[in-house]
Design an enzyme around this catalytic site. Structure first.
Site, PDB file in Angstrom:
ATOM      1  N   GLU A 154       0.832  -1.206   0.000  1.00 26.41           N
ATOM      2  CA  GLU A 154       0.000   0.000   0.000  1.00 26.41           C
ATOM      3  C   GLU A 154       0.870   1.261   0.000  1.00 26.41           C
ATOM      4  OE1 GLU A 154      -4.364  -0.068   1.869  1.00 26.41           O
ATOM      5  OE2 GLU A 154      -2.835   0.585   3.289  1.00 26.41           O
ATOM      6  N   ASP A 191     -16.908  -6.658  12.362  1.00 26.60           N
ATOM      7  CA  ASP A 191     -16.249  -5.871  11.314  1.00 26.60           C
ATOM      8  C   ASP A 191     -14.895  -6.533  11.024  1.00 26.60           C
ATOM      9  OD1 ASP A 191     -14.983  -3.983   9.739  1.00 26.60           O
ATOM     10  OD2 ASP A 191     -15.258  -2.306  11.115  1.00 26.60           O
ATOM     11  N   GLY A 243      -6.646  -8.927   8.722  1.00 26.35           N
ATOM     12  CA  GLY A 243      -5.413  -9.388   8.072  1.00 26.35           C
ATOM     13  C   GLY A 243      -4.201  -8.665   8.639  1.00 26.35           C
ATOM     14  N   ASP A 244      -4.352  -7.392   8.929  1.00 22.77           N
ATOM     15  CA  ASP A 244      -3.240  -6.620   9.489  1.00 22.77           C
ATOM     16  C   ASP A 244      -2.872  -7.150  10.871  1.00 22.77           C
ATOM     17  OD1 ASP A 244      -3.498  -5.049   7.222  1.00 22.77           O
ATOM     18  OD2 ASP A 244      -4.859  -3.655   8.209  1.00 22.77           O
TER      19      ASP A 244
HETATM   20  O1  RIB Z   1      -6.516  -3.629   6.059  1.00 19.12           O
HETATM   21  C1  RIB Z   1      -7.416  -2.641   6.440  1.00 19.12           C
HETATM   22  C2  RIB Z   1      -6.959  -1.308   5.957  1.00 19.12           C
HETATM   23  O2  RIB Z   1      -6.986  -1.297   4.541  1.00 19.12           O
HETATM   24  C3  RIB Z   1      -7.826  -0.154   6.362  1.00 19.12           C
HETATM   25  O3  RIB Z   1      -7.453   0.392   7.603  1.00 19.12           O
HETATM   26  C4  RIB Z   1      -7.710   0.816   5.197  1.00 19.12           C
HETATM   27  O4  RIB Z   1      -7.020   1.976   5.504  1.00 19.12           O
HETATM   28  C5  RIB Z   1      -7.015   0.033   4.102  1.00 19.12           C
HETATM   29  O5  RIB Z   1      -5.721   0.391   3.975  1.00 19.12           O
END
Ligand code: RIB
Length: 299
Positions: free
Chosen positions: A141, A243, A248-249
């Site tokens: 990203e 939600d 994944g993060d």
């Molecule tokens: O993975 C979730 C994230 O994807 C969100 O917080 C949004 O900002 C996007 O980047």
């Protein structure tokens, strides 16, 4: 042992609308709640790793606008080091309008803004910090040229790397080669290698080295570990989904923490499953990341 983790990645201000169901193209639906929160895959991973007790440094870019304040607020609250974050006066901080329906599924539009301006000097400035880390984590990203550059910096110092190929984008075998762990979800895996008979064959086709590991996140089914000669499914925990944003993060952050603390691979994946399962029980991205005590309690 405290895990030392460097995250190279994005920050976005998440603009989240909650609704019964998603609109179809051309349709307007009513939302029932709106929230602005800290997001961005990189920052979410940094915040999650810090909440799971790691020593975390974040390398990224913000704009010179009010949304950048959200980043500093959460990083300072969670103890994420931001010495290597630069402000860009020419572009806006990344933003992500997000729709979440009543089943917890989401749709996200990311406007990368400053994230896309991450450059070599931002990473070079942090070389000593990278050298001292157990793990470097990067996603897709940001300016994509910086992904192999960051991975290469870690490799030079013998630092382990996680490449979370999210959001889905094609990346070169040379970049994949630099990652010790690859963590796509099923969509990202398909983007990377095209069709395959099953997840294990697809993940194996992704690997470019004998000592690489793919861990494919499968949502409610858990995570599939794939090496050149082994494949193991690690089931996750049944929870009520509110939600899924940031799950994944949180998984990637917990995996980085577990591996850096010396957990065996399967245990680290179970730890990551538990952290991600707790994340989906609350609304928001960084705001829904669980603390270490909650993850340990679920395990
Ligand atoms: O993975 C979730 C994230 O994807 C969100 O917080 C949004 O900002 C996007 O980047």
């Amino acid at each position: 042992m405290t895990a030392k983790i460097v995250v190279v990645g994005s920050f976005n201000a998440d603009l989240v609308s909650y609704m019964e169901r998603m609109p179809r193209p051309g349709e307007t639906v009513h939302g029932n709640r709106f929230a602005t929160g800290a997001g961005g895959k990189g920052s979410n991973q940094a915040v999650a790793a810090a909440r799971l007790s790691a020593d975390v440094s974040f390398i990224g870019r913000l704009g010179n606008d009010v949304f950048a304040n959200l980043a500093y607020e959460i990083w300072d609250a969670e103890g994420v080091n931001h010495d290597f974050v630069n402000r860009d006066s020419e572009v806006a901080t990344g933003v992500a309008p997000i729709l979440v329906d009543s089943s917890g599924e989401n749709m996200i539009v990311v406007v990368l803004g400053a994230n896309e301006r991450l450059c070599r000097s931002d990473i070079d400035a942090a070389r000593e910090r990278i050298a001292a880390a157990h793990m470097l984590v990067v996603q897709l990203e940001v300016n994509l040229e910086m992904v192999p550059y960051a991975l290469q910096a870690a490799k030079e110092f013998g630092v382990a790397t996680i490449l979370n190929p999210a959001p889905a984008a094609p990346i070169s075998p040379e970049t994949i080669q630099l990652a010790d762990y690859l963590t796509p979800n099923e969509t990202e895996l398909e983007t990377l290698i095209g069709g395959a008979d099953d997840v294990v064959s697809a993940a194996r086709a992704l690997l470019t080295r004998d000592d690489q590991t793919a861990i494919v996140t499968l949502g409610a089914k858990g995570a599939q570990i794939v090496t050149p000669d082994d494949a193991r499914l690690v089931p996750t925990f049944a929870v009520d989904v509110v939600d899924t944003t940031g799950a994944g993060d949180t998984f990637n952050a917990a995996l980085a923490v577990g591996l850096s603390e010396g957990m065996a691979l399967e245990r680290a994946v179970r730890f990551a499953n538990a952290a991600a399962a707790l994340c989906v029980t609350k609304p928001g991205a960084a705001d829904s990341v669980p603390g270490r005590a909650d993850v340990d309690a679920l395990l």
